[in-house]
Scaffold this motif. Structure first.
Motif: not given
Length: 252
Positions: A92-98, A183-185, A187-202
């Motif tokens: 659950e590190l800051n999303a900045q590290w991602l 942008t979500s913290p 370790g959250t479900q929103a964080f995982n969903e945003e990761l998936g969205q980022m993968t699709l957009v990439s």
């Protein structure tokens, strides 16, 4: 005595053929998809998704090491990349590290490409100028005959510089996308969903332009081969690829 037995064991190992696209699929693409798409609680969960994702590059790297006695750079890179991405979520590190991680991985590859130009095995040579893609022995024979090996090596080095620029482009775009979408913290479900969205957009924003750059680099390399040897692309394709093309032509 020991060295003789070691040599005997090494001689028994099958010949290793570079498979860069398989390396990328098994070591980076599949683990990333698992981590991005299956880390929700309704699927594998964060911990199990990380374990399964890490199993692919780890297993592939160990397989190549045991079977061929070769260290797989891409498998190691995939292991690090998947481990960092999963670790950011679990700790659950800051999303900045991602964003830093997303930029760091292609940047490290780009630097490795540059460093490899000073070694006997440039990475662009491993990925594009290898026996699975081109008939390297045939090309080298004509280059030697025409005394143009040095000129071709210079062009190969220039292709390596172009190759490293594609990773610089990916590094910058990865950072921008990660900062923009995730942008979500962690370790959250929103964080995982945003990761998936980022993968699709990439894919349209990064993967396709990078693929176009790779095709342009291969075209530059082929034009160099054609200019220095007089061969067409069909003449210098790897034998197994040339056979497939010939079979298709015969069938049609």
């Amino acid at each position: 005595m020991t060295s003789e037995s070691d040599n005997a064991i090494n001689n028994q190992k099958p010949t290793h053929k570079p498979r860069p696209w398989v390396d990328l699929l098994v070591s980076i693409i599949i683990p990333s998809v698992i981590l991005m798409k299956l880390s929700g609680d309704e699927y594998l969960g964060s911990v199990m998704a990380l374990v399964v994702g890490l199993a692919f590059p780890l297993g592939w790297g160990l397989f190549e090491l045991i079977r061929y006695g070769k260290k797989n750079f891409i498998a190691v890179l995939g292991l690090i990349s998947v481990g960092l991405t999963g670790g950011i979520g679990l700790l659950e590190l800051n999303a900045q590290w991602l964003a830093v991680k997303e930029a760091a991985v292609p940047a490290v590859i780009g630097i490795a490409v540059l460093i490899s130009t000073r070694t006997r095995y440039p990475l662009v040579k491993t990925l594009l100028y290898n026996p699975t893609v081109l008939n390297v022995d045939k090309i080298q024979a004509v280059l030697k005959k025409n005394n143009t090996e040095a000129e071709f090596d210079a062009r190969l080095q220039k292709a390596s510089y172009f190759f490293s620029l594609t990773f610089l482009f990916s590094s910058i775009m990865n950072y921008i996308l990660a900062k923009w979408i995730v942008t979500s913290p962690s370790g959250t479900q929103a964080f995982n969903e945003e990761l998936g969205q980022m993968t699709l957009v990439s894919y349209p924003m990064i993967a396709i332009p990078s693929m176009i750059m790779m095709i342009a680099i291969f075209y530059y390399l082929w034009r160099s081969i054609r200019r220095l040897t007089g061969y067409s692309l069909e003449d210098v394709m790897a034998p197994h690829l040339a056979d497939k093309v010939e079979e298709k032509s015969s069938g049609s």
